[in-house]
Design a protein around this motif. Sequence first.
Motif, PDB file in Angstrom:
ATOM      1  N   ARG A 144       7.383 -10.650 -38.214  1.00 37.77           N
ATOM      2  CA  ARG A 144       7.317  -9.542 -39.415  1.00 37.77           C
ATOM      3  C   ARG A 144       7.843  -8.650 -39.842  1.00 37.77           C
ATOM      4  O   ARG A 144       8.738  -8.727 -40.291  1.00 37.77           O
ATOM      5  CB  ARG A 144       5.070  -9.710 -39.255  1.00 37.77           C
ATOM      6  CG  ARG A 144       5.000 -11.510 -39.287  1.00 37.77           C
ATOM      7  CD  ARG A 144       3.205 -10.941 -40.293  1.00 37.77           C
ATOM      8  NE  ARG A 144       3.032 -10.056 -39.351  1.00 37.77           N
ATOM      9  CZ  ARG A 144       2.500 -10.575 -38.379  1.00 37.77           C
ATOM     10  NH1 ARG A 144       1.718 -11.100 -38.206  1.00 37.77           N
ATOM     11  NH2 ARG A 144       1.147  -9.397 -37.894  1.00 37.77           N
ATOM     12  N   LEU A 145       7.805  -7.970 -38.568  1.00 38.64           N
ATOM     13  CA  LEU A 145       8.511  -6.528 -38.715  1.00 38.64           C
ATOM     14  C   LEU A 145       9.913  -6.734 -39.170  1.00 38.64           C
ATOM     15  O   LEU A 145      10.755  -6.144 -39.762  1.00 38.64           O
ATOM     16  CB  LEU A 145       8.048  -5.411 -38.399  1.00 38.64           C
ATOM     17  CG  LEU A 145       6.536  -4.903 -37.928  1.00 38.64           C
ATOM     18  CD1 LEU A 145       6.335  -3.529 -36.351  1.00 38.64           C
ATOM     19  CD2 LEU A 145       6.235  -4.378 -39.339  1.00 38.64           C
ATOM     20  N   ARG A 146      10.453  -7.604 -37.486  1.00 36.81           N
ATOM     21  CA  ARG A 146      11.874  -7.543 -38.229  1.00 36.81           C
ATOM     22  C   ARG A 146      12.701  -8.889 -38.566  1.00 36.81           C
ATOM     23  O   ARG A 146      13.449  -8.093 -39.593  1.00 36.81           O
ATOM     24  CB  ARG A 146      12.265  -8.997 -36.861  1.00 36.81           C
ATOM     25  CG  ARG A 146      13.533  -9.659 -36.809  1.00 36.81           C
ATOM     26  CD  ARG A 146      14.225  -8.192 -36.399  1.00 36.81           C
ATOM     27  NE  ARG A 146      16.624  -8.666 -36.191  1.00 36.81           N
ATOM     28  CZ  ARG A 146      16.844  -8.935 -35.837  1.00 36.81           C
ATOM     29  NH1 ARG A 146      17.027  -7.012 -34.914  1.00 36.81           N
ATOM     30  NH2 ARG A 146      18.285  -8.529 -35.939  1.00 36.81           N
ATOM     31  N   ARG A 147      12.275  -9.426 -39.542  1.00 32.66           N
ATOM     32  CA  ARG A 147      12.576 -10.053 -40.890  1.00 32.66           C
ATOM     33  C   ARG A 147      12.451  -9.075 -41.674  1.00 32.66           C
ATOM     34  O   ARG A 147      13.872  -9.339 -43.019  1.00 32.66           O
ATOM     35  CB  ARG A 147      11.915 -11.099 -40.993  1.00 32.66           C
ATOM     36  CG  ARG A 147      11.676 -12.266 -40.827  1.00 32.66           C
ATOM     37  CD  ARG A 147      10.362 -13.323 -40.676  1.00 32.66           C
ATOM     38  NE  ARG A 147      11.112 -14.884 -39.793  1.00 32.66           N
ATOM     39  CZ  ARG A 147       9.562 -15.666 -39.861  1.00 32.66           C
ATOM     40  NH1 ARG A 147       8.598 -15.452 -40.637  1.00 32.66           N
ATOM     41  NH2 ARG A 147       9.769 -16.872 -39.256  1.00 32.66           N
ATOM     42  N   LEU A 148      11.629  -8.212 -42.206  1.00 35.66           N
ATOM     43  CA  LEU A 148      11.524  -6.974 -43.093  1.00 35.66           C
ATOM     44  C   LEU A 148      12.467  -5.941 -42.978  1.00 35.66           C
ATOM     45  O   LEU A 148      13.404  -6.315 -43.991  1.00 35.66           O
ATOM     46  CB  LEU A 148       9.743  -6.340 -43.170  1.00 35.66           C
ATOM     47  CG  LEU A 148       9.661  -5.178 -44.056  1.00 35.66           C
ATOM     48  CD1 LEU A 148       9.781  -5.863 -45.674  1.00 35.66           C
ATOM     49  CD2 LEU A 148       8.442  -4.784 -44.093  1.00 35.66           C
ATOM     50  N   LEU A 149      12.732  -5.191 -41.696  1.00 31.63           N
ATOM     51  CA  LEU A 149      13.493  -4.682 -41.490  1.00 31.63           C
ATOM     52  C   LEU A 149      14.740  -5.147 -41.861  1.00 31.63           C
ATOM     53  O   LEU A 149      15.954  -4.316 -42.144  1.00 31.63           O
ATOM     54  CB  LEU A 149      13.417  -3.617 -40.164  1.00 31.63           C
ATOM     55  CG  LEU A 149      12.167  -2.810 -40.133  1.00 31.63           C
ATOM     56  CD1 LEU A 149      11.843  -2.550 -39.328  1.00 31.63           C
ATOM     57  CD2 LEU A 149      12.209  -1.708 -41.066  1.00 31.63           C
ATOM     58  N   GLY A 150      15.006  -6.049 -41.460  1.00 27.67           N
ATOM     59  CA  GLY A 150      16.516  -6.876 -41.037  1.00 27.67           C
ATOM     60  C   GLY A 150      17.003  -7.637 -42.896  1.00 27.67           C
ATOM     61  O   GLY A 150      18.099  -7.050 -42.980  1.00 27.67           O
ATOM     62  N   ARG A 151      16.324  -7.705 -43.766  1.00 27.15           N
ATOM     63  CA  ARG A 151      16.770  -7.378 -45.310  1.00 27.15           C
ATOM     64  C   ARG A 151      17.055  -6.278 -45.577  1.00 27.15           C
ATOM     65  O   ARG A 151      17.793  -6.639 -46.292  1.00 27.15           O
ATOM     66  CB  ARG A 151      14.916  -8.558 -45.428  1.00 27.15           C
ATOM     67  CG  ARG A 151      15.525  -8.859 -47.286  1.00 27.15           C
ATOM     68  CD  ARG A 151      14.348 -10.258 -47.827  1.00 27.15           C
ATOM     69  NE  ARG A 151      12.530  -9.379 -46.984  1.00 27.15           N
ATOM     70  CZ  ARG A 151      11.701  -8.374 -48.184  1.00 27.15           C
ATOM     71  NH1 ARG A 151      12.915  -7.794 -48.791  1.00 27.15           N
ATOM     72  NH2 ARG A 151      10.789  -8.408 -47.731  1.00 27.15           N
ATOM     73  N   LEU A 152      15.862  -5.676 -45.021  1.00 29.75           N
ATOM     74  CA  LEU A 152      16.253  -3.917 -46.165  1.00 29.75           C
ATOM     75  C   LEU A 152      17.763  -3.582 -44.827  1.00 29.75           C
ATOM     76  O   LEU A 152      18.234  -2.482 -46.140  1.00 29.75           O
ATOM     77  CB  LEU A 152      14.972  -3.243 -45.495  1.00 29.75           C
ATOM     78  CG  LEU A 152      13.897  -4.101 -46.757  1.00 29.75           C
ATOM     79  CD1 LEU A 152      12.960  -2.841 -46.649  1.00 29.75           C
ATOM     80  CD2 LEU A 152      14.361  -3.846 -48.108  1.00 29.75           C
ATOM     81  N   LEU A 153      18.300  -3.707 -44.094  1.00 30.63           N
ATOM     82  CA  LEU A 153      18.448  -3.007 -43.872  1.00 30.63           C
ATOM     83  C   LEU A 153      19.998  -3.521 -42.850  1.00 30.63           C
ATOM     84  O   LEU A 153      20.811  -2.980 -42.525  1.00 30.63           O
ATOM     85  CB  LEU A 153      18.651  -1.658 -41.778  1.00 30.63           C
ATOM     86  CG  LEU A 153      16.881  -1.194 -42.277  1.00 30.63           C
ATOM     87  CD1 LEU A 153      16.776  -0.733 -40.935  1.00 30.63           C
ATOM     88  CD2 LEU A 153      17.238  -0.391 -43.363  1.00 30.63           C
ATOM     89  N   VAL A 158      24.656  -2.909 -47.407  1.00 34.22           N
ATOM     90  CA  VAL A 158      23.072  -1.417 -46.927  1.00 34.22           C
ATOM     91  C   VAL A 158      24.009  -0.587 -47.064  1.00 34.22           C
ATOM     92  O   VAL A 158      23.461   0.628 -47.678  1.00 34.22           O
ATOM     93  CB  VAL A 158      22.703  -2.014 -45.864  1.00 34.22           C
ATOM     94  CG1 VAL A 158      22.733  -1.634 -44.467  1.00 34.22           C
ATOM     95  CG2 VAL A 158      21.291  -1.411 -46.106  1.00 34.22           C
ATOM     96  N   ALA A 159      24.810  -0.025 -45.776  1.00 29.87           N
ATOM     97  CA  ALA A 159      24.928   1.544 -45.622  1.00 29.87           C
ATOM     98  C   ALA A 159      25.733   1.937 -47.326  1.00 29.87           C
ATOM     99  O   ALA A 159      25.468   3.523 -47.130  1.00 29.87           O
ATOM    100  CB  ALA A 159      26.409   1.045 -44.380  1.00 29.87           C
ATOM    101  N   GLU A 160      26.203   1.815 -47.822  1.00 30.04           N
ATOM    102  CA  GLU A 160      26.655   1.806 -49.638  1.00 30.04           C
ATOM    103  C   GLU A 160      26.500   2.461 -49.771  1.00 30.04           C
ATOM    104  O   GLU A 160      26.069   4.050 -50.510  1.00 30.04           O
ATOM    105  CB  GLU A 160      27.561   1.175 -49.923  1.00 30.04           C
ATOM    106  CG  GLU A 160      28.724   0.239 -49.453  1.00 30.04           C
ATOM    107  CD  GLU A 160      29.554  -0.198 -50.311  1.00 30.04           C
ATOM    108  OE1 GLU A 160      28.838  -1.072 -51.688  1.00 30.04           O
ATOM    109  OE2 GLU A 160      30.192  -1.973 -50.197  1.00 30.04           O
ATOM    110  N   GLY A 161      24.913   2.328 -49.691  1.00 27.81           N
ATOM    111  CA  GLY A 161      23.395   2.953 -50.842  1.00 27.81           C
ATOM    112  C   GLY A 161      23.549   4.384 -49.705  1.00 27.81           C
ATOM    113  O   GLY A 161      22.296   5.499 -50.772  1.00 27.81           O
TER     114      GLY A 161
END
Length: 509
Positions: A144-153, A158-161
Amino acid sequence: MPPSLPPPLGAALLSRCSPGLGVPRCPRVPPSPSPSPPPRHPRGLAEMPGPGPVTSLWQLLARGGLRRLHELQVEGRARYGPVWKGNLGPILTVHVAEPALIAEVLRQEGPLPVRSQLSSWKEHRDRRGLSRGLLTAEGEEWQRLRRLLGRLLLRPRVAEGYAGPVAAVAGDLVRRLQHLGDRHPQRLVPDIGTELYKFSLEGISSILFSSRLGCLEQEVPGDTVAFISAIHTVFVTTLLTMAMPRLLHRLCPRPWHRFCEAWDHVFAFAKGHIERRVAEVAARGGPGEGTCVTDQLAREKVPMEVIHGNVTELLLAGVDTISSTLSWSLYELSRHPGVQEALHQELVAAVATTGEPSATALSRVPLLRAVVKETLRLYPVIPANARVVPDRDIHVGDYLVPRQTLITLCHYVTSRDRRLFPSPDSFVPQRWLRGGGGSPRPPPASLPFGLGGRSCVGRRLAELELHQALAQILLRFRVRPEPGGGRVRPMTRTVLVPEATINLRFLRR
């Protein structure tokens, strides 16, 4: 990088040619021979070569082996072959030091890969009643955590932000190096690792909870100094607490107590900054789009204790890993002025239109990525990673490894294998460029950011920090070695770090 060597945030920081780095692949050539199919009757652990438990303990404690685990990989591969068994304190482990065999292990680990059932990091969370983050969670919780953080990071852009805040921190680092150089007649900055450590902490804090900690000021705040000391203690004591049998924990409790006290301090520091950020955003009416990882997790309605666990672990993973890789990169560039000058010319051309090293501009500097890749090949942040296949026996070459056995993947030795990397101990970034004389190497030969389901979710953030810092430094300075300075060797302190301080000259361009 213990049974649960945590993958770095980038590095840790730091995979680990990975498509995520955007480096053109070297010409395709036949890979190294794959292992033979498992025999009809594979051999068991009793037939696997390796030192006995007493010899293993002697290597780790009496011979200073905890500091030289990466060298023990090389010795083990030379003496026993690509697969051997040994003991990390009370824990039996199977070492795998062949890229094709590492790939074989990873193919069999299943949908919910496990690092270890005996991690001291996880034991600390359980004793304190703290939520586990991505580095310590297992099973469905980890998924669950991997899916969440993978989607966010891990989204491509993503780095541009975070490019603006990280660029600002890198600018502070340049001014700090200029100030320190001005104080020395040869423009020597002693112990560059300390300054890069401060940059790494300041940079990852701006990404995780939009905090500026004052790390690069002349007077660093006392709470930040104490936090830096706590991180150091965590890494120093991790391997020791893993290697000590439980009987020794009772007879000699100080290492375990120091380990837990340091983690308590890390959690308290991170929690304070997380809650400050959440309160600030709430006072403005809610997280909105969010400008840091804490904001994004709050917007996803993640419980606060889960935010604490994940952001704290990401904070720890994003400091030593980045600072160590920057230290080694500048060290090698100082000893290879031709490579450094070629990289400077590419950087100047890339920023000619904007004047600033934006993420878009740096994406047009392939040699920058190649320098980071080569640094991570020579000095992988995590010199060994580990897996446990919990539910079935697996084949590793000619052997059948029982379920629940700790398997150590020896990345340090595979990334210096002369069959895969000509002149394996030499710093040759061009080997990662198209037409640069690449050699046969299966993907698992150099894995600074891992591979597969357990690969590092912070890879893009780590690359952002590394590229920004190197670009801004090299655009403003010629980096040269300390006059009369000797060769610096690596040592294992959970992650691979310089054994001695690195002192460098920063000459203004």
